[in-house]
Design an enzyme around this catalytic site. Structure first.
Site, PDB file in Angstrom:
ATOM      1  N   GLY A  20     -11.046  24.538   4.457  1.00  0.00           N
ATOM      2  CA  GLY A  20     -11.718  25.571   4.422  1.00  0.00           C
ATOM      3  C   GLY A  20     -12.902  25.750   4.988  1.00  0.00           C
ATOM      4  O   GLY A  20     -12.986  24.947   6.098  1.00  0.00           O
ATOM      5  N   CYS A  21     -13.908  26.534   4.730  1.00  0.00           N
ATOM      6  CA  CYS A  21     -14.959  26.598   5.408  1.00  0.00           C
ATOM      7  C   CYS A  21     -15.836  25.281   5.391  1.00  0.00           C
ATOM      8  O   CYS A  21     -15.943  24.744   4.291  1.00  0.00           O
ATOM      9  CB  CYS A  21     -15.727  27.678   4.553  1.00  0.00           C
ATOM     10  SG  CYS A  21     -17.705  27.877   5.288  1.00  0.00           S
ATOM     11  N   PHE A  22     -16.246  24.792   6.286  1.00  0.00           N
ATOM     12  CA  PHE A  22     -16.930  23.448   6.150  1.00  0.00           C
ATOM     13  C   PHE A  22     -18.255  23.419   5.674  1.00  0.00           C
ATOM     14  O   PHE A  22     -18.698  22.416   5.148  1.00  0.00           O
ATOM     15  CB  PHE A  22     -17.071  22.843   7.910  1.00  0.00           C
ATOM     16  CG  PHE A  22     -17.545  23.849   8.940  1.00  0.00           C
ATOM     17  CD1 PHE A  22     -18.674  24.760   8.628  1.00  0.00           C
ATOM     18  CD2 PHE A  22     -17.079  23.628  10.064  1.00  0.00           C
ATOM     19  CE1 PHE A  22     -19.012  25.624   9.885  1.00  0.00           C
ATOM     20  CE2 PHE A  22     -17.574  24.210  11.318  1.00  0.00           C
ATOM     21  CZ  PHE A  22     -18.509  25.267  11.124  1.00  0.00           C
ATOM     22  N   TRP A  23     -18.814  24.726   5.522  1.00  0.00           N
ATOM     23  CA  TRP A  23     -20.178  24.645   4.741  1.00  0.00           C
ATOM     24  C   TRP A  23     -19.820  24.125   3.227  1.00  0.00           C
ATOM     25  O   TRP A  23     -20.747  23.412   2.900  1.00  0.00           O
ATOM     26  CB  TRP A  23     -20.658  26.181   4.360  1.00  0.00           C
ATOM     27  CG  TRP A  23     -21.037  27.007   5.964  1.00  0.00           C
ATOM     28  CD1 TRP A  23     -21.294  26.103   6.911  1.00  0.00           C
ATOM     29  CD2 TRP A  23     -21.231  28.109   5.929  1.00  0.00           C
ATOM     30  NE1 TRP A  23     -21.546  27.169   7.822  1.00  0.00           N
ATOM     31  CE2 TRP A  23     -21.612  28.329   7.355  1.00  0.00           C
ATOM     32  CE3 TRP A  23     -21.163  29.299   5.135  1.00  0.00           C
ATOM     33  CZ2 TRP A  23     -21.855  29.737   7.694  1.00  0.00           C
ATOM     34  CZ3 TRP A  23     -21.296  30.454   5.864  1.00  0.00           C
ATOM     35  CH2 TRP A  23     -21.486  30.763   6.970  1.00  0.00           C
TER      36      TRP A  23
END
Length: 190
Positions: A20-23
């Site tokens: 998903g979002c790398f954050w």
């Protein structure tokens, strides 16, 4: 940035993971004992030198990913992989929460045959923990393009940002409970 077997040094191993979002993955791995470096970037696509906007369009084939370099004498690779499966839902195809598209797919990019076997074992191990089938793919590693500076260590620099508070904080709380011996910050720290 070429990510291949030579990326892993004598003491460090590098896993390239997309959840998903790398954050979210970056936020956790930055806090893990034994992790030397986390780099957010894009991999698995067909466009050279993509940027955030082009990857978010869903037309480049890239996934938002992290390259996690860690010392296996400090933290086992199995723990790194179990953290990966804790920080995202590996049963939703091309989706993590409100983030939808192939750029948010659950994927692992092995740098060698040993990592491929480790990734396969991890998928098998965690599949017992989920009611739905795991859709995480194991894909050939291609070029890894480092994301823009704003995406590096995003959570630590902007913990008050809405996405961090609503999406990342609950995931970090879950990870802290499950992996507290490996987290380098007190559980009450934000």
């Amino acid at each position: 940035m070429p990510i291949d077997e030579s990326t892993s040094t004598e003491h460090l191993e590098t896993y390239v993971l997309a959840g998903g979002c790398f954050w979210c993955l970056d936020a956790l791995y930055q806090k893990v004992r034994g992790v030397a470096e986390v780099v957010s970037g894009y991999t698995g696509g067909h466009l050279d030198n993509p940027d955030y906007r082009s990857v978010c369009s869903g037309t480049t084939g890239h996934a938002e990913a992290v390259a996690v370099s860690f010392d296996p004498s400090v933290i086992p690779g199995d723990v790194i992989l179990d953290m990966f499966f804790t920080m995202h839902n590996p049963t939703t195809l091309n989706r993590q929460g409100y983030d939808i598209g192939t750029q948010y797919r659950s994927a692992m990019f092995p740098l060698n045959d040993g990592q491929k076997a480790d990734f396969e074992s991890a998928i098998e191990r965690v599949s017992e923990l989920w009611a739905d089938p795991i859709v995480t793919t194991i894909e050939p590693v291609g070029p890894f393009y480092i994301a823009e500076n704003v995406h590096q260590n995003f959570y630590a620099r902007q913990p008050g940002e809405g996405y961090c508070q609503v999406i990342i904080d609950p995931k970090l709380a879950k990870a802290r409970q499950k992996f507290s011996p490996w987290i380098t910050e007190p559980a009450t720290a934000q």
